[in-house]
Design a protein around this motif. Sequence first.
Motif, short mmCIF file in Angstrom:
data_model
loop_
_atom_site.label_atom_id
_atom_site.label_comp_id
_atom_site.label_asym_id
_atom_site.label_seq_id
_atom_site.Cartn_x
_atom_site.Cartn_y
_atom_site.Cartn_z
N GLY A 243 -29.91 -24.28 49.95
CA GLY A 243 -28.49 -23.28 50.87
C GLY A 243 -28.78 -22.34 51.18
O GLY A 243 -28.22 -21.22 52.33
N GLN A 244 -29.42 -21.27 49.34
CA GLN A 244 -28.98 -20.25 50.11
C GLN A 244 -30.23 -19.30 50.81
O GLN A 244 -30.32 -18.69 51.64
N PHE A 245 -31.67 -20.37 50.80
CA PHE A 245 -33.21 -20.57 51.61
C PHE A 245 -32.30 -20.71 53.50
O PHE A 245 -32.52 -20.13 54.45
N LEU A 246 -31.66 -21.36 53.42
CA LEU A 246 -30.36 -21.47 54.74
C LEU A 246 -30.27 -20.82 55.34
O LEU A 246 -30.27 -20.49 56.01
N SER A 247 -29.22 -20.60 54.15
CA SER A 247 -28.04 -18.83 54.89
C SER A 247 -28.68 -18.65 54.95
O SER A 247 -28.52 -16.74 55.69
N THR A 248 -30.66 -17.94 54.74
CA THR A 248 -31.10 -17.04 54.91
C THR A 248 -31.34 -16.67 55.99
O THR A 248 -31.70 -16.22 56.75
N PHE A 249 -31.82 -17.68 56.52
CA PHE A 249 -32.39 -17.98 57.75
C PHE A 249 -31.32 -17.71 58.42
O PHE A 249 -31.73 -17.41 59.97
N LEU A 250 -30.43 -18.48 58.54
CA LEU A 250 -29.32 -18.39 59.83
C LEU A 250 -29.21 -17.11 59.92
O LEU A 250 -28.44 -16.86 61.16
N LEU A 251 -28.45 -16.36 58.57
CA LEU A 251 -28.38 -14.93 59.19
C LEU A 251 -29.21 -14.02 59.42
O LEU A 251 -28.84 -12.99 60.22
N THR A 252 -30.64 -14.55 59.03
CA THR A 252 -31.83 -13.77 60.13
C THR A 252 -31.36 -14.15 61.65
O THR A 252 -31.06 -13.19 62.44
N TRP A 253 -31.22 -15.33 62.17
CA TRP A 253 -31.03 -15.24 63.52
C TRP A 253 -29.72 -14.75 64.17
O TRP A 253 -30.00 -14.78 64.67
N ALA A 254 -29.14 -15.20 63.15
CA ALA A 254 -27.32 -14.68 64.08
C ALA A 254 -27.77 -13.09 64.08
O ALA A 254 -27.33 -12.68 64.56
N TYR A 255 -28.38 -12.52 63.74
CA TYR A 255 -28.31 -11.21 63.32
C TYR A 255 -29.47 -10.43 64.39
O TYR A 255 -29.14 -9.96 65.21
N ALA A 256 -30.76 -11.67 64.94
CA ALA A 256 -31.05 -10.95 66.31
C ALA A 256 -30.64 -11.52 66.60
O ALA A 256 -30.67 -10.80 68.16
N ARG A 257 -29.70 -12.69 67.09
CA ARG A 257 -29.49 -12.96 68.31
C ARG A 257 -27.90 -12.42 68.29
O ARG A 257 -28.02 -11.57 69.95
N HIS A 258 -27.40 -11.29 67.63
CA HIS A 258 -26.54 -10.49 67.87
C HIS A 258 -27.23 -9.10 68.83
O HIS A 258 -26.45 -8.48 69.44
N ALA A 259 -28.14 -8.87 67.63
CA ALA A 259 -28.73 -7.53 68.21
C ALA A 259 -29.24 -7.57 69.56
O ALA A 259 -28.76 -6.61 70.49
N ARG A 260 -29.37 -8.94 70.28
CA ARG A 260 -30.37 -8.95 71.40
C ARG A 260 -29.34 -8.87 72.58
O ARG A 260 -29.07 -7.97 73.35
N LEU A 261 -27.78 -9.70 71.97
CA LEU A 261 -26.82 -9.48 73.03
C LEU A 261 -25.79 -8.60 73.13
O LEU A 261 -25.27 -8.35 74.00
N ARG A 262 -25.42 -7.86 71.62
CA ARG A 262 -24.65 -6.45 72.02
C ARG A 262 -25.30 -5.31 71.68
O ARG A 262 -24.07 -4.85 72.01
N ARG A 263 -26.22 -5.58 71.19
CA ARG A 263 -26.69 -4.00 70.84
C ARG A 263 -28.17 -3.69 71.56
O ARG A 263 -28.49 -1.90 71.50
N ASP A 264 -28.65 -4.29 71.84
CA ASP A 264 -30.68 -4.06 72.42
C ASP A 264 -30.46 -3.13 73.14
O ASP A 264 -31.29 -1.63 74.11
N ARG A 265 -29.50 -3.79 74.60
CA ARG A 265 -29.82 -3.03 76.37
C ARG A 265 -29.03 -1.61 75.90
O ARG A 265 -29.77 -0.91 76.39
N ALA A 266 -27.85 -1.61 75.04
CA ALA A 266 -27.20 -0.04 74.57
C ALA A 266 -28.17 0.81 74.34
O ALA A 266 -28.22 2.04 74.36
N ALA A 267 -28.60 0.72 73.06
CA ALA A 267 -29.41 0.96 72.51
C ALA A 267 -31.16 1.72 73.65
O ALA A 267 -31.38 2.94 72.82
#
Length: 172
Positions: free
Chosen positions: A124-148
């Motif tokens: 579960g530690q490994f799975l949560s690491t991958f899920l967190l990485t995916w969530a971060y990349a998604r959040h960056a793409r949808l919420r910050r990349d265009r403004a940056a």
Amino acid sequence: MDKHEGPDAGTIRLDDPWYDAPAVDWGEGDSHGGGRGEGTGGQAPPRRADGRAGPADAAEIYLEVQRSAAFQEVRSRYRGFVVPATAAFLLWYVAYVVAATAAPGFMARPVAGAVNVALLAGLGQFLSTFLLTWAYARHARLRRDRAALDLRWTVFEQERGHGRARNREAGR
């Protein structure tokens, strides 16, 4: 792109450090080169402290951008994701370590065959690491990349304008 004069005449120099970054509104027919530097919500570019049209030098450009509402919004969105996500992940990791030390009997409890609670929690530690990485990349793409990217183009346009002004002054 400009070609150099002299011994390296065949070498091409790229003036734009972000030449491969997709520009916002690229090719939508505005007269300012595809919308570059125009994506800051229609706001005028930062002005000098003395009220004149443009920043005095590159350091002042970056300080003005750092003080801008658009930059603060990007930082706020970043912190809004990273701080809670980091706290949750660290809490989950500490809970795993504490459970492994404080409750070895619980962690050794078999779930299916040779698979026990500790093994599932470790996976579960490994799975949560991958899920967190995916969530971060998604959040960056949808919420910050265009403004940056909009901020990046604004800075580039201001630095390019400042460089042109400097070249004109040097040519006098």
